[in-house]
Write a protein that holds these residues in place. Structure first.
Motif, short mmCIF file in Angstrom:
data_model
loop_
_atom_site.label_atom_id
_atom_site.label_comp_id
_atom_site.label_asym_id
_atom_site.label_seq_id
_atom_site.Cartn_x
_atom_site.Cartn_y
_atom_site.Cartn_z
N PRO A 1 -30.16 24.23 68.35
CA PRO A 1 -31.11 24.88 67.43
C PRO A 1 -31.71 23.90 66.44
O PRO A 1 -32.88 24.05 66.05
CB PRO A 1 -30.23 25.93 66.72
N ALA A 2 -30.93 22.90 66.03
CA ALA A 2 -31.45 21.93 65.06
C ALA A 2 -32.59 21.11 65.65
O ALA A 2 -33.63 20.90 65.01
CB ALA A 2 -30.33 21.01 64.60
N ALA A 3 -32.42 20.64 66.89
CA ALA A 3 -33.47 19.86 67.54
C ALA A 3 -34.70 20.72 67.78
O ALA A 3 -35.84 20.29 67.56
CB ALA A 3 -32.96 19.29 68.87
N ARG A 4 -34.49 21.95 68.23
CA ARG A 4 -35.61 22.86 68.48
C ARG A 4 -36.35 23.18 67.18
O ARG A 4 -37.58 23.25 67.14
CB ARG A 4 -35.10 24.14 69.13
N GLY A 5 -35.59 23.38 66.11
CA GLY A 5 -36.22 23.66 64.83
C GLY A 5 -37.04 22.49 64.32
O GLY A 5 -38.13 22.67 63.76
N GLN A 6 -36.54 21.27 64.52
CA GLN A 6 -37.27 20.08 64.10
C GLN A 6 -38.58 19.96 64.88
O GLN A 6 -39.62 19.59 64.32
CB GLN A 6 -36.41 18.84 64.32
N ALA A 7 -38.55 20.26 66.17
CA ALA A 7 -39.77 20.20 66.98
C ALA A 7 -40.77 21.26 66.52
O ALA A 7 -41.98 20.99 66.45
CB ALA A 7 -39.43 20.38 68.45
N LEU A 8 -40.29 22.43 66.22
CA LEU A 8 -41.18 23.50 65.77
C LEU A 8 -41.78 23.17 64.40
O LEU A 8 -42.95 23.45 64.13
CB LEU A 8 -40.42 24.82 65.72
#
Length: 360
Positions: A217-224
């Motif tokens: 979730p952290a990586a996905r949130g950073q991309a978003l």
């Protein structure tokens, strides 16, 4: 006086909600805050399950679900969606999904004036722009209209957890392209430069992390987060050669949107680089590199993205037509674009060679 500030910056209000789970916990509240009581939810066939969950969360405010979104928004697809909105008596629209879904929502807003709420599930950044696009008779036309800018954007990193890594990579590089062109747009500003640099840094950091741990979730949130910033840059500035090339390749030749942006970006930037040293220096700092076009190409290819337009199905015999169409359109660009210049960029991208062009 050297480096005298001289710019115009226009801000358009968009309410942003950013948190895990927001798609089904915040969208209804955003609609209510806008006074909307009959919402048509639009999506593509592949994202119908997610869109249904959002539709269910709206309760009685959901007037229907239309899953007809298609890449590049063919005008006949837009016609059907507008008919669906009118038949449902909708007073607003919720677009759930990637650029195709949000593009369809924008087409409805353009034709009807209905307020739009965007719930993006990819990293394209389209949700932060007043740019619309429609494809008709083999040509894609675009425009800007404040009515298509979503009134609210609901960012939910959990929606992107199931986005395959290859699509995550190309969607993310597509977003980077928005920030890159914003840095050398004629209507850029110091604020845009800050947002672009941070957006590029965030996305370039996030994509390898997503590839290593797609369920993070952290990586996905950073991309978003990076997509939000990069999309905001595009929404405030004028598009140049990169977007011109991609609109021709997508609208006329049917190439996939995000993949095309990913392949073309290093070459369009290398072509423009001699004319925009300050923009290149900003990107070099954001990417921690001395060769920005090559770094962008290597980032994408290292993560499994396509290397060339030939891989995407473009025929070598199409290059001249694509170059002529590109040179024949009016786009601002820091370096003059002739048919020969466009052809040189397209040929290099077609072959997937090193992104290098001599200074004019």
């Amino acid at each position: 006086m050297k480096d005298l500030l001289d710019f115009t910056h226009e801000s358009r209000q968009v309410r942003v909600v950013f948190r895990p789970g927001a798609a089904t916990t915040a969208t209804a509240g955003e609609a209510a805050g806008l006074g909307l009581r009959r919402l048509l939810v639009v999506c593509g066939s592949h994202g119908a399950a997610t869109a249904r969950a959002v539709a269910d969360s709206l309760g009685p405010a959901c007037a229907g679900l239309h899953d007809g979104a298609r890449m590049h928004v063919p005008v006949e697809v837009a016609d059907r969606a507008v008919e669906a909105a009118r038949a449902a008596g909708a007073d607003g629209c919720v677009a759930v999904g990637g650029g195709s879904s949000i593009g369809l929502g924008k087409a409805i807003a353009l034709r009807t004036g209905l307020p739009l709420i965007a719930v993006p599930s990819t990293y394209s950044g389209s949700e932060m722009t007043p740019v619309w696009g429609l494809t008709e008779h083999g040509a894609k036309r675009t425009g800007r209209d404040p009515v298509v800018l979503p009134r609210a954007v609901v960012y939910d990193p959990e929606l992107t957890l199931s986005l395959p890594v290859p699509l995550s990579v190309t969607s993310g590089v597509n977003a980077i392209a928005h920030a890159v062109e914003a840095l050398y747009a004629p209507d850029t500003s110091p604020l845009i430069a800050l947002m672009a640099a941070e957006g590029v840094r965030a996305m370039a950091t996030a994509l390898p992390a997503v590839a290593d741990a797609p369920d993070s979730p952290a990586a996905r949130g950073q991309a978003l987060y990076g997509a939000w910033l990069c999309g905001s840059c595009l929404g405030a500035t004028t598009m140049g050669l990169h977007h011109k090339l991609c609109h021709v390749l997508g609208g006329t030749f049917g190439l996939p949107h995000a993949d095309t942006h990913t392949v073309v970006l290093p070459y369009a930037l290398a072509f423009n680089a001699p004319a925009v040293p300050d923009a290149v220096a900003t990107l070099a700092r954001a990417l921690d590199t001395t060769d920005v076009p090559r770094a962008l190409r290597d980032l994408a290819v290292r993560l499994g993205a396509p290397r060339s337009l030939a891989e995407l199905g473009l025929k070598e015999t199409d290059l001249t037509q694509a170059a002529t169409e590109t040179a024949g359109q009016a786009y601002a660009n820091p370096r003059a674009v002739t048919a020969d210049g466009a052809l040189a960029v397209l040929r290099a991208a077609y072959e997937g060679v090193e992104p290098e062009f001599p200074a004019p």
